[in-house]
Design an enzyme around this catalytic site. Structure first.
Site, PDB file in Angstrom:
ATOM      1  N   ASN A 209      13.256  56.431   5.631  1.00 21.97           N
ATOM      2  CA  ASN A 209      12.251  56.726   4.686  1.00 21.97           C
ATOM      3  C   ASN A 209      11.059  55.887   4.876  1.00 21.97           C
ATOM      4  O   ASN A 209      10.622  55.266   4.173  1.00 21.97           O
ATOM      5  CB  ASN A 209      13.086  56.261   3.122  1.00 21.97           C
ATOM      6  CG  ASN A 209      12.363  57.230   2.065  1.00 21.97           C
ATOM      7  OD1 ASN A 209      11.281  57.956   2.448  1.00 21.97           O
ATOM      8  ND2 ASN A 209      12.778  57.206   0.988  1.00 21.97           N
TER       9      ASN A 209
ATOM     10  N   HIS B 203      12.919  55.192  -7.747  1.00 22.29           N
ATOM     11  CA  HIS B 203      13.953  56.139  -7.447  1.00 22.29           C
ATOM     12  C   HIS B 203      14.593  56.604  -8.707  1.00 22.29           C
ATOM     13  O   HIS B 203      15.123  57.698  -8.926  1.00 22.29           O
ATOM     14  CB  HIS B 203      15.262  55.452  -6.476  1.00 22.29           C
ATOM     15  CG  HIS B 203      14.845  55.418  -5.364  1.00 22.29           C
ATOM     16  ND1 HIS B 203      14.234  54.366  -4.587  1.00 22.29           N
ATOM     17  CD2 HIS B 203      15.264  56.345  -4.167  1.00 22.29           C
ATOM     18  CE1 HIS B 203      14.168  54.734  -3.305  1.00 22.29           C
ATOM     19  NE2 HIS B 203      14.632  55.684  -3.013  1.00 22.29           N
TER      20      HIS B 203
END
Length: 494
Positions: A347, A378
């Site tokens: 990521n 998140h």
């Protein structure tokens, strides 16, 4: 993620592809996601060929990218896509009305606050049977872009060049964008569904046709052996990434469904399987969980490249590179010999965002604050916080081990190979141990998992931090060195 019983055809978006979902036995939300990305891929090729900078004005390119992006969002997420548009317009108001010294603070608080409220609402909408692809994914990407632009606008207008690092100077935005530029940056069809986040200056240079030229100047293309300005084509890079996407899809359809993470806390499995075998199986199920990320991120990268966006320069062999927006480096992930190396290649664009908006700007405890921001971004599922808090502990422990022991193993090739093998095994197992709660989401299965593993990574990390000498964090020192260097250069120029 687990699906609720009878949930294969649930979606918050269009049901046009419901027959295809039933035929393939794949959840409709995933079918819609893939269909949009494949259509975006075709649109990206058309965009580069027929709406290139030499064929269309910047305004036309901005408008096309924005309208198609809005359509994809509505198709995939239905009326839930209104959350994207509300957040975008709220922050456009902030960007135009807030004072420059506070623009990055207000934008950050509003964007992260709205994202958090939406994360909370998902608990009540989907509970733990969340859809694999829901509206929160694009909202997370838009939050990254909003806060990135706000920080870079603050750097460009509200701070002096000598106060900035070299990267902050390069990416600083000197004027507020127009509404069309702002909407295009946040909602363009190339990144609305799966990202990645990119820098505002790079995106505007791409729309205006300066992107490739700018990157070639940065690497001094004449020294790379070219007698005239080259015109690199992304076709080869796109084809290569589509091959990776296809392999990832095959692995997802075969491995992922056959090796569920939930099995590692099954009572019968725990009773009958020795500890070392459980560790081995943990590695296998973690590997099986990766292909869906490899698929989504590599396909998103290919879409941007197909449009002509993502050129990063020329490597030492003279090969054109199209990895400016790449979100992962699979080889480096699978061969990582340190926790830091693994994180840096997984990521990638989110890690870059965390560094630019948090780590480089945090006055204290940058590592801890960055992990906490990552968890908050998140979502609010407890498993995320177990993962990122464990990640802080293991990162600090791994850093201490590396600083205290690595130099002893560099004197000979056999020692270095032995060190790499051991650190590879430890790194891969540490990552598996850390990310398992991220998939499990809830508290009860996470505690059950860590009990079955005897909390061994937590205990080892704490012992390392207690027993090994540590060096002071050099975060603020690096900032002082960068500022001193820039001041020195400025004095010389005068």
């Amino acid at each position: 993620m687990a699906e609720l019983p009878g949930a294969p055809h649930r979606t918050t978006g269009s049901t046009l592809l419901h027959p295809l979902s039933g035929l393939l036995g794949i959840p409709l939300d995933q079918i819609n996601f893939v269909a949009c990305q494949l259509f975006a891929l075709l649109a990206a090729f058309w965009f580069r060929v027929y709406l290139g900078p030499s064929h269309a004005s910047s305004a036309v390119r901005h408008a096309f990218a924005t309208l198609f992006g809005i359509y994809f969002a509505v198709f995939c997420f239905g009326w839930y896509s209104i959350h994207l548009f509300v957040l975008v317009m709220m922050n456009y108001g902030i960007m135009n009305m807030a004072s420059i010294p506070n623009i990055h603070r207000y934008s950050f608080v509003v964007a992260m606050g709205y994202l958090t409220l939406c994360h909370i609402s998902r608990i009540y909408i989907f509970h733990y049977g969340i859809l694999t692809t829901d509206f929160s994914g694009p909202l997370m990407i838009i939050t990254q872009k909003i806060t990135t632009l706000a920080c870079q606008l603050h750097d460009g207008i509200g701070r002096q060049p000598e106060e900035l690092t070299a990267e902050q100077n390069r990416l600083a935005v000197k004027s507020r964008p127009s509404l069309l530029e702002y909407l295009s940056y946040l909602l363009n069809f190339m990144s609305i569904i799966a990202g990645p986040c990119s820098n505002y200056k790079d995106y505007i240079a791409f729309i205006e046709g300066r992107h490739v030229h700018m990157k070639l100047l940065e690497v001094n293309w004449k020294q790379k052996g070219y007698d005239r300005l080259p015109d690199p084509s992304p076709t080869g890079a796109v084809m290569y990434k589509l091959c990776i996407t296809l392999v990832s899809l095959i692995l997802f359809l075969t491995l992922t469904k056959n090796f569920p993470m939930a099995y590692i806390i099954d009572n019968e499995f725990l009773d009958k399987t020795p500890f070392l075998s459980r560790l081995g199986y943990l590695y296998v199920v973690t590997q099986a969980a990766k292909p869906k990320y490899y698929f989504a991120w590599t396909l998103a990268d290919a879409v941007n490249n197909a449009a002509g966006y993502g050129f990063s320069g020329v490597d030492e062999r003279g090969t054109f590179r199209w990895d400016l927006l790449s979100n992962l480096n699979i080889w480096n992930i699978e061969t990582a010999t340190s926790f830091k190396m693994y994180i840096e290649n997984w990521n990638i664009q989110t890690a870059a965002w965390l560094k630019r908006v948090c780590y480089d700007r945090a006055p204290w405890y940058p590592t801890a604050l960055t992990f906490i921001l990552s968890a908050l971004w998140h979502g609010i599922y407890p498993g995320y916080y177990f993962t990122f808090l464990t990640g802080i502990l293991i990162t600090l422990a791994a850093r201490a081990v590396r600083k205290n022991f690595r130099h002893y193993f560099l004197s000979s090739v056999p020692l270095k190979i032995a060190y790499d093998v051991v650190t590879w095994v430890v790194t891969q197992l540490a990552v598996c141990y850390t990310v398992a709660p991220f998939v499990m989401l809830a508290v009860e299965p996470t505690i059950k998992f860590y009990k079955s593993m005897f909390f061994h990574m937590h205990i080892l990390s704490i012992l390392v931090l207690l027993l090994l000498p540590s060096r002071p964090q050099a975060h603020s020192t690096r900032k002082d060195q960068n500022q001193a260097m820039l001041n020195s250069v400025k004095r010389k120029d005068k």
